[in-house]
Design an enzyme around this catalytic site. Structure first.
Site, short mmCIF file in Angstrom:
data_model
loop_
_atom_site.label_atom_id
_atom_site.label_comp_id
_atom_site.label_asym_id
_atom_site.label_seq_id
_atom_site.Cartn_x
_atom_site.Cartn_y
_atom_site.Cartn_z
CB CYS A 1 10.69 0.08 2.49
SG CYS A 1 11.23 -0.07 1.23
CB SER B 1 5.58 -7.31 5.48
OG SER B 1 3.89 -8.11 4.96
CG PHE C 1 -0.52 0.28 2.71
CD1 PHE C 1 0.17 1.97 2.91
CD2 PHE C 1 0.97 -0.34 3.21
CE1 PHE C 1 0.79 2.38 4.30
CE2 PHE C 1 0.88 0.15 4.57
CZ PHE C 1 0.82 1.75 4.94
P1 NAD Z 1 1.59 -6.72 2.74
O1 NAD Z 1 2.50 -7.68 3.21
O2 NAD Z 1 0.16 -6.54 3.97
O3 NAD Z 1 0.45 -6.73 1.38
C1 NAD Z 1 1.43 -6.76 0.00
C2 NAD Z 1 0.49 -7.41 -0.42
O4 NAD Z 1 0.29 -8.65 -0.53
C3 NAD Z 1 -0.77 -6.79 -1.49
O5 NAD Z 1 -0.96 -6.77 -2.06
C4 NAD Z 1 -1.32 -7.55 -0.16
O6 NAD Z 1 -2.89 -7.42 -0.52
C5 NAD Z 1 -0.93 -9.19 0.30
N1 NAD Z 1 -0.69 -10.03 1.25
C6 NAD Z 1 -1.19 -9.11 1.84
N2 NAD Z 1 -1.31 -9.90 3.00
C7 NAD Z 1 -1.47 -11.23 2.29
C8 NAD Z 1 -1.01 -13.02 2.40
N3 NAD Z 1 -1.76 -12.97 3.79
N4 NAD Z 1 -0.80 -13.64 2.24
C9 NAD Z 1 -0.84 -13.31 -0.18
N5 NAD Z 1 -0.67 -11.77 0.11
C10 NAD Z 1 -1.05 -10.71 0.71
O7 NAD Z 1 2.89 -5.05 3.08
P2 NAD Z 1 1.14 -3.79 2.95
O8 NAD Z 1 0.83 -3.51 4.90
O9 NAD Z 1 0.66 -3.13 2.01
O10 NAD Z 1 3.31 -2.67 2.86
C11 NAD Z 1 4.05 -2.60 4.08
C12 NAD Z 1 4.87 -3.60 4.10
O11 NAD Z 1 5.76 -3.60 3.16
C13 NAD Z 1 6.38 -2.99 5.07
O12 NAD Z 1 6.82 -3.75 5.57
C14 NAD Z 1 7.30 -2.13 4.32
O13 NAD Z 1 8.77 -2.38 4.77
C15 NAD Z 1 7.26 -3.06 3.18
N6 NAD Z 1 8.16 -2.72 1.87
C16 NAD Z 1 8.69 -2.73 1.51
C17 NAD Z 1 9.61 -2.34 0.61
C18 NAD Z 1 11.19 -2.77 0.31
O14 NAD Z 1 11.06 -2.25 -1.15
N7 NAD Z 1 11.35 -3.73 0.71
C19 NAD Z 1 8.84 -1.50 -0.20
C20 NAD Z 1 7.21 -1.68 0.51
C21 NAD Z 1 7.47 -1.81 0.98
#
Ligand code: NAD
Length: 503
Positions: free
Chosen positions: A285, A230, A153
């Site tokens: 991130c 995440s 997000f």
């Molecule tokens: P998230 O992991 O909750 O969601 C990411 C994606 O995975 C979304 O599209 C979501 O719909 C999907 N998802 C969520 N739960 C799932 C599940 N149980 N099974 C399958 N798919 C699932 O992450 P978020 O809250 O949207 O974003 C924030 C996180 O992303 C933070 O931890 C941040 O550090 C990380 N992030 C990392 C980077 C990087 O480049 N390393 C960049 C941006 C964000």
């Protein structure tokens, strides 16, 4: 939800498609707390339709000329440039970040479109002539087929743009599953790509949640998966997609440290710490969430950070005077607040407590507000340090020496970005070589690489071999083929059962 609530569906086969599963999720304006949109949550069958559209498009796009691909990408770049403001407004309305920050996100995404415009150079391949008598060897890279992208997000436009422009420039077709919390920017990106002349089915967007993700991970026609989100989900994506035989890169969460050495310019370090910790309300991130103050710098540094943090103006992202907006959801705001409330009991000095903050202006009372928090003398065992909080909370830890500071950083399970603040070139060089992280800043707090380098962390911040975009991105979205060619002369010939050797 009201009758004003808009509905967002999918983008499949070059057109907007309504959700067919009957399942919807709420999209909230974080500044008002109001549900403004219902987003369709795709069923497995809807994912299959998107993959089928991508597969059909691959039959021609995969062999299209580089000239055809780049002419679309140049047109796309121009359209995105013209629509920066619209994209940024959509981001602010669903994510909450301030407009200037949203514009920055669009600009960093555009960098990758620009990189993709130059794909001709990246795909030139290699040729060795006369490796043996009348034998030449060419190494070429070819697309994989249908590639899926699953995005978080916090960068609803930039992170998708880290993926699909390069993937399609390499000749793949793409299915994007954006975050269900802020899906609208991704749909505008797809619409603009169609307007730029991208053939139908080359870029598809399916909105949804876990159901859509799981189907993409197991779908036999998906060749590779790029994921950003995440750490627990990244780990799951990597394991599941790999088990289904797919190439996968899964970028995870982070706890980014900034090491401040005693000779650093403390004003510059404090400016950097405040910008990097509280920008986008800490929902980056690459946010700095832990400052490690070395030697006797701690007290002065914390005072300077506090002075600056107290002046930050919090308010709706659409207000040009706001410097920091709300958090994505009320639940997330409450979770962030719980770390600040629990910090003192775990030994921290709470220098700033943002938990009571709210915006009183009419219409914004229910926004997901929280103020800036600053925790000093945080123990490495405290929850506020051990977990990724993903909010405007900065932990300061104290270290006696450089060695103690870098040992602390290297003990972290994450290794995304890190920075050192110093005037000592030798110390900075030592830090670059010794620190266990994928992206390092020297007097640069958020060292996000430019588009023609690659972005990626170490340890629990990335699962897979490839960083994203840059050369690693081209490598991820293509596979190698080596062609050995011989055009025999009449005098060649005769049977030879020996293993081919070069002579
Ligand atoms: P998230 O992991 O909750 O969601 C990411 C994606 O995975 C979304 O599209 C979501 O719909 C999907 N998802 C969520 N739960 C799932 C599940 N149980 N099974 C399958 N798919 C699932 O992450 P978020 O809250 O949207 O974003 C924030 C996180 O992303 C933070 O931890 C941040 O550090 C990380 N992030 C990392 C980077 C990087 O480049 N390393 C960049 C941006 C964000």
């Amino acid at each position: 939800m009201t009758s004003e609530t808009k509905t967002v569906g999918h983008w499949i086969g070059g057109r907007a498609v309504e959700g067919a599963s009957g399942a919807y999720g709420p999209v909230t304006d974080p500044a008002t707390g109001e549900v403004t949109t219902r987003v369709a949550l795709a069923s497995a069958e809807e994912v299959d339709a998107a993959v089928a559209a991508a597969k059909a498009a691959y039959a021609t796009w995969g062999t299209s000329s580089l000239a055809a691909r780049t002419s679309v990408l140049f047109a796309y770049r121009a359209l995105l440039d013209a629509r920066r403001d619209d994209l940024a407004r959509l981001i602010t309305a669903e994510h909450g970040k301030v407009h200037a920050d949203a514009l920055g996100e669009v600009a960093r995404g555009l960098e990758i479109v620009e990189l993709a415009c130059g794909i001709t150079t990246q795909l030139k391949g290699e040729l060795s002539t006369q490796v043996s008598n009348r034998v030449d060897v060419a190494a070429i890279r070819q697309p994989l087929g249908v590639v899926a992208g699953i995005t978080p997000f916090n960068f609803p436009a930039m992170v998708p743009m880290w993926m699909f422009p390069l993937a399609i420039a390499c000749g793949n077709t793409f299915v994007l599953k954006p975050s269900e919390k802020d899906p609208s920017a991704a749909l505008l990106l797809a619409e603009l790509a169609a307007e730029a002349g991208l053939p139908e089915g080359v870029l598809n967007v399916v909105n949804g949640d876990r159901v859509a993700v799981e189907r993409l991970l197991e779908h036999p026609d998906v060749a590779a998966v790029s994921f950003v989100g995440s750490t627990p989900i990244a780990r799951h994506i990597h394991a599941t997609a790999s088990a289904h035989g797919k190439r996968v890169q899964a970028l995870g969460g982070a706890k980014n440290h900034m090491l401040v050495l005693p000779d650093a310019d403390l004003d510059a370090a404090a400016d950097a710490a405040v910008s990097a910790a509280y920008g986008s309300a800490g929902e980056r991130c690459m946010a700095v969430s832990a400052v490690v103050a070395v030697g006797d710098t701690g007290d002065a540094l914390v005072a300077k950070i506090r002075d600056r943090a107290e002046k930050i103006k919090i308010g709706p992202g659409s207000d040009p005077t706001s410097e920091m907006g709300p958090l994505i959801t009320a639940e997330h705001r409450d979770r962030v607040a719980s770390y600040v409330r629990g910090a003192a009991a775990q030994g921290a000095e709470v220098v700033l407590d943002g938990t009571g903050f709210t915006v009183e202006a009419e219409g914004y009372e229910k926004g997901h507000w929280i103020g800036l928090s600053l925790l000093d003398k945080v123990s490495p065992d405290a929850d506020a340090y051990r977990d990724e909080i993903f909010g405007p909370v900065l932990c300061v830890l104290r270290a006696e020496t450089y060695e103690e500071g870098i040992a602390l950083i290297n003990a972290s399970p994450w290794g995304n970005g890190t920075a050192v603040f110093t005037r000592d070139g030798g110390a900075a060089r030592r830090f670059q070589l010794e620190v266990q992280a994928g992206m390092v800043g020297v007097n640069v707090p958020i060292p996000v690489p430019v588009g023609y380098h690659s972005f990626g962390g170490w340890k629990d911040s990335l699962f897979g071999d490839h960083h994203i975009y840059g050369n690693d991105g081209v490598h991820f979205y293509t596979r190698g083929k080596v062609v050995t060619t011989r055009w025999p002369d009449p005098e060649d010939g005769g049977v030879d059962l020996g293993f081919p050797s070069h002579k």
